[in-house]
Design a protein around this motif. Structure first.
Motif, PDB file in Angstrom:
ATOM      1  N   ILE A 211       0.828  -1.204   0.000  1.00 14.67           N
ATOM      2  CA  ILE A 211       0.000   0.000   0.000  1.00 14.67           C
ATOM      3  C   ILE A 211       0.864   1.257   0.000  1.00 14.67           C
ATOM      4  CG2 ILE A 211      -1.647   1.343   1.377  1.00 14.67           C
ATOM      5  CD1 ILE A 211      -2.753  -1.408   2.363  1.00 14.67           C
ATOM      6  N   ASP A 212       1.871   1.293   0.857  1.00 18.28           N
ATOM      7  CA  ASP A 212       2.688   2.501   1.004  1.00 18.28           C
ATOM      8  C   ASP A 212       3.569   2.760  -0.212  1.00 18.28           C
ATOM      9  OD1 ASP A 212       1.558   2.849   3.463  1.00 18.28           O
ATOM     10  OD2 ASP A 212       3.269   2.099   4.607  1.00 18.28           O
ATOM     11  N   LEU A 213       4.155   1.708  -0.772  1.00 21.76           N
ATOM     12  CA  LEU A 213       5.023   1.902  -1.930  1.00 21.76           C
ATOM     13  C   LEU A 213       4.232   2.369  -3.147  1.00 21.76           C
ATOM     14  CD1 LEU A 213       7.400  -1.157  -1.503  1.00 21.76           C
ATOM     15  CD2 LEU A 213       8.064   1.255  -1.396  1.00 21.76           C
ATOM     16  N   VAL A 214       3.056   1.810  -3.344  1.00 17.08           N
ATOM     17  CA  VAL A 214       2.228   2.264  -4.462  1.00 17.08           C
ATOM     18  C   VAL A 214       1.778   3.701  -4.228  1.00 17.08           C
ATOM     19  CG1 VAL A 214       0.024   1.933  -5.662  1.00 17.08           C
ATOM     20  CG2 VAL A 214       1.482  -0.034  -5.161  1.00 17.08           C
ATOM     21  N   ALA A 215       1.408   4.027  -2.989  1.00 17.54           N
ATOM     22  CA  ALA A 215       0.980   5.393  -2.691  1.00 17.54           C
ATOM     23  C   ALA A 215       2.092   6.401  -2.941  1.00 17.54           C
ATOM     24  CB  ALA A 215       0.501   5.479  -1.243  1.00 17.54           C
ATOM     25  N   ASN A 216       3.327   6.017  -2.616  1.00 22.88           N
ATOM     26  CA  ASN A 216       4.451   6.953  -2.733  1.00 22.88           C
ATOM     27  C   ASN A 216       5.058   7.012  -4.126  1.00 22.88           C
ATOM     28  OD1 ASN A 216       4.068   7.328  -0.025  1.00 22.88           O
ATOM     29  ND2 ASN A 216       6.096   6.669   0.606  1.00 22.88           N
ATOM     30  N   PHE A 217       5.052   5.877  -4.833  1.00 24.55           N
ATOM     31  CA  PHE A 217       5.796   5.809  -6.092  1.00 24.55           C
ATOM     32  C   PHE A 217       4.957   5.417  -7.304  1.00 24.55           C
ATOM     33  CE2 PHE A 217       8.729   4.966  -2.587  1.00 24.55           C
ATOM     34  CZ  PHE A 217       9.653   5.983  -2.795  1.00 24.55           C
ATOM     35  N   GLY A 218       3.697   5.043  -7.078  1.00 20.97           N
ATOM     36  CA  GLY A 218       2.805   4.742  -8.193  1.00 20.97           C
ATOM     37  C   GLY A 218       2.836   3.282  -8.608  1.00 20.97           C
ATOM     38  N   LEU A 219       1.751   2.838  -9.226  1.00 19.96           N
ATOM     39  CA  LEU A 219       1.633   1.449  -9.659  1.00 19.96           C
ATOM     40  C   LEU A 219       2.701   1.069 -10.681  1.00 19.96           C
ATOM     41  CD1 LEU A 219      -2.207   0.740 -10.041  1.00 19.96           C
ATOM     42  CD2 LEU A 219      -0.560  -0.646  -8.767  1.00 19.96           C
ATOM     43  N   ASP A 220       3.089   2.010 -11.506  1.00 20.49           N
ATOM     44  CA  ASP A 220       4.046   1.687 -12.562  1.00 20.49           C
ATOM     45  C   ASP A 220       5.418   1.321 -12.017  1.00 20.49           C
ATOM     46  OD1 ASP A 220       2.120   2.123 -14.442  1.00 20.49           O
ATOM     47  OD2 ASP A 220       2.779   4.153 -14.957  1.00 20.49           O
ATOM     48  N   ALA A 221       5.690   1.659 -10.761  1.00 21.80           N
ATOM     49  CA  ALA A 221       6.986   1.329 -10.163  1.00 21.80           C
ATOM     50  C   ALA A 221       6.996  -0.067  -9.542  1.00 21.80           C
ATOM     51  CB  ALA A 221       7.354   2.355  -9.100  1.00 21.80           C
ATOM     52  N   ILE A 222       5.856  -0.743  -9.547  1.00 19.04           N
ATOM     53  CA  ILE A 222       5.730  -2.043  -8.898  1.00 19.04           C
ATOM     54  C   ILE A 222       5.448  -3.108  -9.953  1.00 19.04           C
ATOM     55  CG2 ILE A 222       4.683  -3.296  -6.984  1.00 19.04           C
ATOM     56  CD1 ILE A 222       5.858  -0.555  -6.210  1.00 19.04           C
ATOM     57  N   ALA A 223       6.193  -4.193  -9.906  1.00 15.86           N
ATOM     58  CA  ALA A 223       5.985  -5.307 -10.833  1.00 15.86           C
ATOM     59  C   ALA A 223       5.667  -6.564 -10.034  1.00 15.86           C
ATOM     60  CB  ALA A 223       7.235  -5.534 -11.687  1.00 15.86           C
ATOM     61  N   GLN A 224       5.148  -7.578 -10.716  1.00 20.66           N
ATOM     62  CA  GLN A 224       4.955  -8.877 -10.081  1.00 20.66           C
ATOM     63  C   GLN A 224       5.406  -9.967 -11.043  1.00 20.66           C
ATOM     64  OE1 GLN A 224       0.853  -9.843  -9.111  1.00 20.66           O
ATOM     65  NE2 GLN A 224       0.069  -8.571 -10.776  1.00 20.66           N
ATOM     66  N   VAL A 225       5.948 -11.045 -10.481  1.00 24.02           N
ATOM     67  CA  VAL A 225       6.502 -12.121 -11.301  1.00 24.02           C
ATOM     68  C   VAL A 225       6.012 -13.471 -10.784  1.00 24.02           C
ATOM     69  CG1 VAL A 225       8.560 -10.858 -12.012  1.00 24.02           C
ATOM     70  CG2 VAL A 225       8.610 -12.189  -9.899  1.00 24.02           C
ATOM     71  N   ASP A 226       5.879 -14.409 -11.707  1.00 24.12           N
ATOM     72  CA  ASP A 226       5.405 -15.756 -11.417  1.00 24.12           C
ATOM     73  C   ASP A 226       6.574 -16.608 -10.939  1.00 24.12           C
ATOM     74  OD1 ASP A 226       4.258 -18.247 -11.364  1.00 24.12           O
ATOM     75  OD2 ASP A 226       3.598 -18.238 -13.451  1.00 24.12           O
TER      76      ASP A 226
END
Length: 295
Positions: A211-226
């Motif tokens: 929650i905090d990282l997305v709030a501070n840096f935006g969704l585009d800064a977060i990735a997910q991997v399988d």
């Protein structure tokens, strides 16, 4: 999962070298002697000795009463008791506290955290988490996701995620609903981002960070991997209530879970949801890593 193309560890090591970055792999652990050694050995053999992708493997031992520390050290990890790290600060508790302190204990520009109870760990857990960070400068944090078997069934794990984590996110943070495993314990991030956010001390740390990282840096800064399939020690049902409660009330200073024993007597269970502040606010951290506190 089965047809996924594995990242080329040699290419990732070259990208790390070109970017002049260092990588720490860290395992917070408590009483995981049965599995921590194999995880440390796999990372060191494949990603430290065979390919120079990982610069250090650190185990933060959070009060183990078994041989977790000895096993991890035997396999080549740097092992630190949680109480040894920043001892001048007031003590904290829980997984989030161990993770927060590991930011000081680890030296890497990128920190990759792994749970220490995984039974089918492979080096691909690390390479897949690191690949977005080493190939895309815009990515600051990477969450893993996976299929979670339960008691011999193909699926069924992740009970707290399904019963609490996902409903909380869907209701309160719908922009995060696209994360497959929001409570996953395998993730990696850049120090420059991680040092600026608070860490919930207990079981709420994963959802709090997301929650905090997305709030501070935006969704585009977060990735997910399988990461494929993850098999680990599944906790008994009665141990999941505090985890679920911590997730629900991560934003609160304190909470209690009330449940009833076999004789229907009320039992109050303390749930750890205190937060450690952004570690960049700690003077000794700023001194060690040459940081300045922004206005």
């Amino acid at each position: 999962m089965g047809g996924a193309i594995e990242p080329d560890a040699h290419a990732l090591a070259a990208a790390k070298r070109t970017a002049d970055l260092s990588v720490s792999v860290c395992l917070p652990a408590r009483d995981e002697e049965a599995t921590v050694g194999q995880i440390v050995a796999t990372v060191r053999r494949n990603l430290v000795e065979h390919v120079p992708l990982v610069d250090e493997v650190v185990v933060v031992d959070d009060g183990s009463i078994d041989a977790t520390a000895e096993v991890a050290a035997w396999e080549g990890a740097t092992v630190l008791a949680v109480g040894e790290i920043l001892p001048e600060l007031p003590p904290g508790t829980g997984k989030g506290n161990a993770l927060w302190k590991s930011l000081y204990a680890c030296s890497g520009d990128i920190i990759c955290w792994l749970d220490a109870d995984v039974r089918n760990f492979g080096a691909h857990f690390v390479t897949r988490l690191l690949e977005p960070l080493l190939t895309d400068a815009a990515v600051g944090f990477v969450k893993g996701y996976y299929r979670r078997p339960l008691h011999g069934e193909v699926t069924g794990g992740g009970r707290v995620t399904e019963l609490m984590g996902r409903p909380v996110i869907s209701a309160l943070f719908p922009h995060l609903a696209g994360f497959v495993q929001p409570l996953a314990g395998e993730y990696a991030g850049r120090r420059a981002l991680l040092e600026t956010v608070p860490f919930v001390e207990g079981w709420g740390v994963e959802i709090g960070l997301l929650i905090d990282l997305v709030a501070n840096f935006g969704l585009d800064a977060i990735a997910q991997v399988d990461l494929g399939v993850r098999e680990h020690r599944n906790r008994p049902l009665e141990e999941l209530g505090p985890q679920a409660m911590a997730i629900l009330v991560t934003g609160l200073r304190r909470a209690e879970l009330v449940r009833y024993d076999d004789e229907q007597r009320a039992e109050r269970i303390g749930v750890e949801i205190r937060e450690r502040p952004p570690i960049v606010s700690v003077p000794s951290y700023r001194t060690k890593f040459g940081r300045e506190l922004s206005a």
